[in-house]
Structure formats: C-alpha cells, structure tokens
Design a protein around this motif. Structure first.
Motif, short mmCIF file in Angstrom:
data_model
loop_
_atom_site.label_atom_id
_atom_site.label_comp_id
_atom_site.label_asym_id
_atom_site.label_seq_id
_atom_site.Cartn_x
_atom_site.Cartn_y
_atom_site.Cartn_z
N ILE A 98 5.85 4.41 7.51
CA ILE A 98 5.82 5.76 8.08
C ILE A 98 6.43 5.76 9.48
O ILE A 98 6.60 4.71 10.09
CB ILE A 98 4.37 6.32 8.13
CG1 ILE A 98 3.45 5.41 8.96
CG2 ILE A 98 3.83 6.51 6.72
CD1 ILE A 98 2.02 5.93 9.12
N GLN A 154 -3.13 11.25 4.00
CA GLN A 154 -3.32 10.22 2.96
C GLN A 154 -3.62 8.86 3.60
O GLN A 154 -4.54 8.16 3.17
CB GLN A 154 -2.07 10.12 2.08
CG GLN A 154 -1.79 11.36 1.24
CD GLN A 154 -0.49 11.19 0.46
OE1 GLN A 154 -0.33 10.22 -0.27
NE2 GLN A 154 0.43 12.13 0.63
N VAL A 155 -2.87 8.50 4.64
CA VAL A 155 -3.09 7.22 5.31
C VAL A 155 -4.45 7.22 6.00
O VAL A 155 -5.22 6.24 5.91
CB VAL A 155 -1.95 6.92 6.32
CG1 VAL A 155 -2.26 5.65 7.12
CG2 VAL A 155 -0.61 6.78 5.59
N MET A 168 0.82 -1.21 0.00
CA MET A 168 0.00 0.00 0.00
C MET A 168 0.86 1.26 0.00
O MET A 168 0.42 2.27 -0.47
CB MET A 168 -0.92 0.02 1.22
CG MET A 168 -2.14 -0.83 1.08
SD MET A 168 -3.59 0.16 1.40
CE MET A 168 -4.82 -1.06 1.17
N GLN A 169 2.07 1.18 0.57
CA GLN A 169 2.84 2.40 0.68
C GLN A 169 3.18 3.00 -0.68
O GLN A 169 3.44 4.18 -0.78
CB GLN A 169 4.09 2.17 1.52
CG GLN A 169 5.22 1.44 0.82
CD GLN A 169 6.37 1.22 1.78
OE1 GLN A 169 6.18 0.83 2.90
NE2 GLN A 169 7.56 1.49 1.31
N MET A 205 -7.07 6.53 3.50
CA MET A 205 -7.12 5.10 3.12
C MET A 205 -7.86 4.28 4.17
O MET A 205 -8.64 3.38 3.83
CB MET A 205 -5.70 4.56 2.91
CG MET A 205 -5.02 5.11 1.68
SD MET A 205 -3.33 4.47 1.59
CE MET A 205 -2.61 5.64 0.46
N LEU A 241 1.17 6.07 -1.64
CA LEU A 241 1.37 7.36 -0.96
C LEU A 241 2.18 8.30 -1.85
O LEU A 241 3.17 7.89 -2.45
CB LEU A 241 2.11 7.15 0.36
CG LEU A 241 1.37 6.40 1.45
CD1 LEU A 241 2.26 6.19 2.67
CD2 LEU A 241 0.09 7.12 1.85
N ARG A 292 4.52 10.94 -1.42
CA ARG A 292 5.36 11.54 -0.37
C ARG A 292 5.91 12.91 -0.77
O ARG A 292 6.41 13.63 0.07
CB ARG A 292 6.50 10.58 -0.02
CG ARG A 292 5.98 9.30 0.60
CD ARG A 292 7.09 8.30 0.86
NE ARG A 292 6.57 7.02 1.31
CZ ARG A 292 6.23 6.73 2.56
NH1 ARG A 292 6.37 7.63 3.50
NH2 ARG A 292 5.75 5.54 2.86
N LEU A 303 0.70 0.45 11.36
CA LEU A 303 0.72 1.51 10.35
C LEU A 303 2.15 1.81 9.90
O LEU A 303 2.40 2.02 8.71
CB LEU A 303 0.07 2.80 10.90
CG LEU A 303 -1.44 2.74 11.14
CD1 LEU A 303 -1.90 4.00 11.86
CD2 LEU A 303 -2.19 2.56 9.84
N GLU A 328 3.02 -1.18 7.59
CA GLU A 328 2.21 -1.26 6.39
C GLU A 328 2.47 -0.11 5.42
O GLU A 328 2.50 -0.30 4.21
CB GLU A 328 0.72 -1.28 6.77
CG GLU A 328 -0.21 -1.50 5.60
CD GLU A 328 -1.67 -1.66 5.99
OE1 GLU A 328 -2.52 -1.58 5.08
OE2 GLU A 328 -1.98 -1.84 7.18
N TYR A 329 2.65 1.10 5.95
CA TYR A 329 2.80 2.27 5.09
C TYR A 329 4.22 2.84 5.07
O TYR A 329 4.48 3.83 4.40
CB TYR A 329 1.81 3.36 5.52
CG TYR A 329 0.37 2.94 5.33
CD1 TYR A 329 -0.23 2.98 4.08
CD2 TYR A 329 -0.38 2.48 6.40
CE1 TYR A 329 -1.54 2.59 3.89
CE2 TYR A 329 -1.71 2.08 6.22
CZ TYR A 329 -2.27 2.13 4.97
OH TYR A 329 -3.57 1.74 4.79
#
Length: 164
Positions: A48, A16-17, A1-2, A20, A5, A7, A42, A45-46
């Motif tokens: 971050i 953005q997250v 999923m990242q 989602m 994004l 960035r 999180l 997964e992303y």
C-alpha cells in the motif's frame, strides 16, 4: 497478506488493513503497549501507499485500539499503556540508567555525568540519541547542562518528587 485485500470492492483498503491488524490485536498476536507495524512495514507487507498506511494508524486510533507517540510509532492500547521493556526507546533506557545512578548516589549533585562520547560508546548509539536522553533528563530536573563544560547532576531539591 496483500492477496487478501479486495482492491476493487466497496471497503477502502485502509479499513481492510486496519481490520486485519484489529484481528491480530484481538487474537493476542499484538499485546498492550506493543508496536503496531510501522507505516513502512505496512507499505511493504500489504503493498500500500504511505498515505494509506497513515490512514490505517488513524483508523486504529479512532477505534480506540491504538495510540501514537510522535517520533516513536503507534502502539496497542490507550495512551499511557506501559510498553514491554524491549520497546522502550533507547534514549529513555539510557536516561533511566543515569537516573538510577543518581538516585543510588553514584552520580552526585553538581558533578559531571559521563560524557556524550562515553555514553555513545557504552550504549552503542549515535550522538543524537545521547542528546535526546539528556534532554529527557533535563526536562525532568535530574540534570543541567553548562555550555562547553558538560552535563551535571542537578541539586537534589530540583529532582522530581516521587508520585504516590
């Protein structure tokens, strides 16, 4: 999923997250009372940072989509939204079982409840979890603890009154 994004764009990553996750809530993938992914989830997964993950939860709360319970996590819905049984904290499940036994007359007033060791073995949990369950029951008036002797069922007049 990242990969989804942006960035480098003008919309902050946390927004953005949060969007989602909002879409997952709206699609029914995350239902009322269910846990929103934790900060650690999180982060992974992303891709971050912890501070960004924390801002995601705050953003969801500000949008009225989620609420946070200290030490337990962030959940979909308004505060007080019932959680699915598999998401009720273990200490509350243990406390509810003891409460049921008190109400059924299996555990009598001024008599000791099962020991920490018994409860740890029965539920496969750490001592801290059992102590959290006891604190929860004490706060509600179901039990009292005598130092070096154990935890006992409170007299019936101390039990919480049912709300109608």
């Amino acid at each position: 999923m990242q990969g989804m994004l942006d960035r480098e764009g003008p919309v902050p990553v946390y927004k953005q997250v949060a969007e989602m996750i909002r879409m997952r809530i709206m699609a029914g993938d995350l239902g009322p009372g269910e846990a929103v992914p934790s900060e650690a989830e999180l982060e992974i997964e992303y891709g971050i940072a912890k501070t960004t993950a924390r801002r995601v939860a705050r953003e969801l709360r500000e949008q009225g989509l989620a609420y946070t319970v200290q030490g337990e996590g962030t959940f979909v819905g308004e505060p007080g939204t019932p959680r699915p049984a598999d998401q009720i904290p273990v200490y509350q499940q243990i406390a509810a079982g003891i409460q049921r036994r008190i109400e059924a007359g299996e555990l009598l007033p001024n008599r000791r409840i099962p020991s920490e060791k018994e409860l740890m073995r029965k539920h496969g949990v750490a001592k801290a979890t059992v102590r959290q369950a006891m604190a929860f029951l004490r706060d509600q008036g179901w039990v009292f603890t005598v130092e070096y002797r154990g935890t006992y069922v409170s007299p019936a007049e101390s039990w919480p009154r049912p709300t109608k």
